[in-house]
Design an enzyme around this catalytic site. Structure first.
Site, PDB file in Angstrom:
ATOM      1  N   SER A   1     126.956  -9.679  59.454  1.00 25.83           N
ATOM      2  CA  SER A   1     127.630  -8.215  59.191  1.00 25.83           C
ATOM      3  C   SER A   1     126.695  -7.015  59.569  1.00 25.83           C
ATOM      4  CB  SER A   1     127.696  -8.371  57.850  1.00 25.83           C
ATOM      5  OG  SER A   1     128.457  -7.027  57.519  1.00 25.83           O
TER       6      SER A   1
ATOM      7  N   ASP B   1     138.997 -10.540  59.374  1.00 23.79           N
ATOM      8  CA  ASP B   1     138.010  -9.912  58.728  1.00 23.79           C
ATOM      9  C   ASP B   1     138.526  -8.343  58.776  1.00 23.79           C
ATOM     10  OD1 ASP B   1     135.606  -8.397  58.171  1.00 23.79           O
ATOM     11  OD2 ASP B   1     134.484  -9.873  59.186  1.00 23.79           O
TER      12      ASP B   1
ATOM     13  N   HIS C   1     135.878 -11.554  56.211  1.00 23.59           N
ATOM     14  CA  HIS C   1     134.477 -11.554  56.460  1.00 23.59           C
ATOM     15  C   HIS C   1     133.327 -12.423  55.966  1.00 23.59           C
ATOM     16  CE1 HIS C   1     131.330  -8.408  57.485  1.00 23.59           C
ATOM     17  NE2 HIS C   1     131.089  -8.555  56.426  1.00 23.59           N
TER      18      HIS C   1
END
Length: 752
Positions: free
Chosen positions: A597, A682, A717
């Site tokens: 991330s 995501d 995600h």
């Protein structure tokens, strides 16, 4: 809070999977020759180039891969390209598939598959989560507390014998996922009504973090209300017949808080508050006393609080007004609110109290301290537990409070909970407001996640649950250390380290995996991850670089690694890598790095800056197209990022961002072996960012090292949802790293 590039936990204190494994004999580990040479693999996919010109402040950027972005995620040409990338990845890794499968079996073999969480008392029930043998998902269960067990104590134990009250399964995720044929299944909230008769739970079946809420009878499982759709996981009961929840706008920013009365159609629910400022998002939590709900309106630097009495849920009132730079959180006890407040002046926070009937009349309970950060608090009828950070380590300090109704004064003589490891992680757990028992979770890089009950009157802690690790795991075989690297400006950067003392030589010849994050004031504390034993027991050193941008060393640690100081995050990580090499933990030929991330932004940036320093890199769901993304307010939650990274519509931020944005800085040079991952669904980092990054790397890099892109079509995600699916992903990642280091034994490489 929904953070756009929110941390994917590299260690989960709540996961029940535990892993079986006997360390391999290294005498038969014969590396295969050129096991990662592309000459033995098919040609990688070549993304077409379609010139797309972007201009700002007279600066022209040409993005040849802009076409890869599709908000609907349904464009056949894009899906075909992603499938080609996955097929290429499968082909390159096919020679090590046998090893990967064995590694997965090894990791999974450490799991105690039938396991339960530490039960928590709520009313007349013990509630807990349960895993079954071979099942991916959890069951939510409860048992009646025997009538003669009238009060919680330090030595509470839930009986499971033949004479114990029967177990009742309220909800089985396995049944829900299987009966509805969901490839992804996640429950983001599971809320029991105050009278224990109903349960409201939030369900995500795609990975896009857009939830549907169902209300069921806790005994029968029958639906008692129409589903509530398009919600966030922020959900709380307001009494036994109403729910408060939060919805999102078109860019997935939590912006409205609603009151829903059971039996009513969602269309007539009452909007209690609408946050119209696109930099702010809404969150929701219940007080420990369960008498109030608190609605927070927050940006990256500011948080104001509204409150409502659950007995009068339509009346939402201001508690802490919005002041730019002031961040507040609130708890309730008796006739007082307790407020943690951070401002520019009191950057590590102070703790205040004010009467419920006069919120402007505040008393300082714990003053601001420059060396100690107040990270959180947990309030009880007679006690207060404060979660703090000092010198990079978390700690818990407890205080006894005067009786309800008596004046509150400055708190003195707090007791600190003792921990045994030199570096560790602690997290608050649900506790009983009326008791003196504080529950928390503890782990270290060699101590499996453990749940403790701590008596705040006596200072005694009792272990209630420790995650079982099968296969002869012995924590005494591992060493944990904290070291400090010198950053380029002289700042000392902490590094947490673990290794198997019987295998590591510390002469520079050991392989090392270095993890980093460095954003949003998030702390990557040194906790336990069972699957990492498969690296440690192969002679790896595992390290975490606690770089600026995070919050490990207090609020200023974040301030000095964001906005126009963001590059400190990257140079700190490089300094940690150089420290490890200089001190013979590894060499650059044995150094691998990983981040997810916003940590993927870190990995992309340092790969461009110092590709010579690393042998292999893993960038999970990486935020790598910084300038283009943050110039586009139609992308989910972009507007909320401007206080962390800056607003590139302003010239100074535009050019500073451009100087480090990974996609914009790919150049013709040699890069190490790289694995990039993405989730098609995501909503926090769109799949197109890593897809574009890989396409540009393929076009420009001048080496023959591995470059793989793996896009999960049924994930978001946080990757896949099943516990064994996540272990399979670990096995794949570790196989890639071992392949890059030529550490896969010939007998399992699939090659002759």
């Amino acid at each position: 809070m929904l953070l756009r590039r929110q941390l994917c936990n590299h260690v989960s204190l709540l996961c029940l999977p535990r892993l079986l494994y006997s360390p391999p004999s290294f005498s038969h580990f014969t590396p295969t020759k050129s096991s990662h040479s592309l000459s033995q693999s098919p040609s990688p996919p070549v993304a077409k180039k379609v010139e797309h010109v972007l201009e700002m402040f007279g600066d022209v950027r040409v993005d040849n891969y802009y076409w890869l972005r599709d908000d609907s995620r349904s464009d056949p040409e894009i899906l075909s390209h992603l499938n080609l990338e996955n097929s290429y990845t499968d082909s390159v890794m096919s020679g090590t598939k046998k090893f990967e499968d064995e590694l997965f079996g090894e990791i999974k073999g450490r799991v105690k598959e039938d396991d339960i969480s530490a039960p928590i008392r709520r009313g007349q029930y013990y509630y807990y989560m349960k895993y079954l043998q071979g099942k991916e998902y959890v069951q939510y269960c409860r048992r009646l507390i025997p009538s003669n067990d009238t009060a919680p104590s330090l030595y509470d134990t839930m009986s499971t014998g033949s004479d114990a009250p029967p177990e009742h399964v309220i909800l089985d995720e396995n049944v829900k996922a299987q009966s509805q044929n969901h490839s992804f299944y996640s429950i983001g909230a599971f809320k029991v009504s105050p009278n224990n008769k109903l349960v409201a739970y939030a369900e995500d079946t795609k990975g896009d973090e857009i939830y549907t809420v169902y209300v069921i009878d806790a005994k029968t499982g029958a639906l008692v209300d129409k589903p509530l759709v398009s919600l966030t996981p922020y959900l709380e009961w307001a009494g036994d017949e109403a729910l408060v929840y939060i919805t999102m706008d078109e860019i997935l920013r939590p912006d409205k808080v609603w009151l829903h009365k059971l039996g009513n159609d969602q269309l007539i629910d009452i909007c209690l508050y609408h946050e119209k400022d696109h930099i702010f998002s809404i969150d929701l939590e219940a007080s420990e006393s369960k008498k109030f709900l608190f609605v927070g309106s927050r940006s990256k630097i500011t948080r104001s609080i509204f409150y409502l009495d659950v007995a009068k849920p339509e009346d939402l009132r201001v508690l802490t007004p919005r002041v730019v730079g002031a961040d507040t959180s609130v708890s309730h006890r008796g006739n007082h609110f307790f407020i943690r407040r951070r401002t520019d002046k009191f950057f590590n926070s102070e703790l205040l109290a004010c009467p419920v009937e006069n919120t402007s009349e505040t008393t300082v309970l714990i003053p601001h301290r420059e060396s100690v950060k107040i990270q959180g608090k947990q309030l009880f009828m007679e006690h207060l537990a404060v979660y703090e950070r000092e010198n990079g380590l978390p700690k818990i300090t407890t205080y006894r409070l005067p009786p309800v109704g008596e004046p509150l004064k400055s708190l003195q003589g707090g007791q600190t909970v003792d921990f045994v490891d030199p570096i560790y992680s602690i997290e608050p757990s649900e506790s009983q407001f009326a008791s003196s028992i504080l529950r928390f979770s503890y782990s270290s890089m060699k101590t499996p996640p453990s749940v403790y009950d701590h008596d705040m009157n006596t200072g005694i802690s009792v272990l209630k649950k420790i995650e079982t690790v099968l296969g002869g795991f012995n924590s005494s075989n591992y060493v944990t250390e904290r070291k400090w690297a010198n950053a380029s400006d002289g700042t000392q950067i902490p590094i947490s380290i673990v290794y198997q003392k019987n295998l590591v030589k510390l002469d520079g010849s050991d392989p090392l995996l270095l993890y980093g994050y460095g954003s949003y004031e998030i702390c990557i504390d040194p906790g336990f991850k069972t699957s990492q034993l498969s690296l440690l027991d192969r002679g790896f050193i595992y390290a975490i670089a606690h770089i600026r941008g995070g919050g490990e060393m207090g609020r200023q640690w974040n301030e000095n690694g964001k906005l126009l100081k963001k590059k400190n995050t990257f140079t700190d990580f490089i300094a940690c890598a150089e420290y490890l090499i200089e001190n013979q933990y590894c060499t650059n030929e044995k150094l691998c790095i990983e981040g997810r991330s916003a940590g993927g932004l870190l990995i992309g940036a340092v790969l461009n800056m110092r590709p010579d320093l690393f042998k292999a890199a893993v960038a999970g769901v990486p935020f790598v197209d910084v300038v283009t993304s943050l110039l586009d307010p139609t992308i989910p939650l972009t507007t909320t990022e401007w206080e962390e990274f800056g607003d590139p519509r302003k010239k100074e931020f535009y050019f500073y961002m451009k100087s480090y944005s990974p996609f914009d800085n790919v150049k013709a040079q040699n890069y190490p072996n790289i694995l990039v991952t993405a989730g098609l669904n995501d909503s926090l980092v769109m799949y197109s960012e890593p897809a574009k990054f890989v396409a540009k790397l393929r076009d420009m890099k001048t080496d023959d090292n591995i470059l793989l892109f793996k896009c999960e079509f049924c994930a978001g995600h946080s990757s896949k949802s099943g516990r064994f699916e996540k272990l399979q992903e670990d096995a794949f990642t570790y196989t890639f790293i071992l392949k890059a280091l030529n550490m896969i034994p010939a007998s399992t490489s699939g090659q002759s």
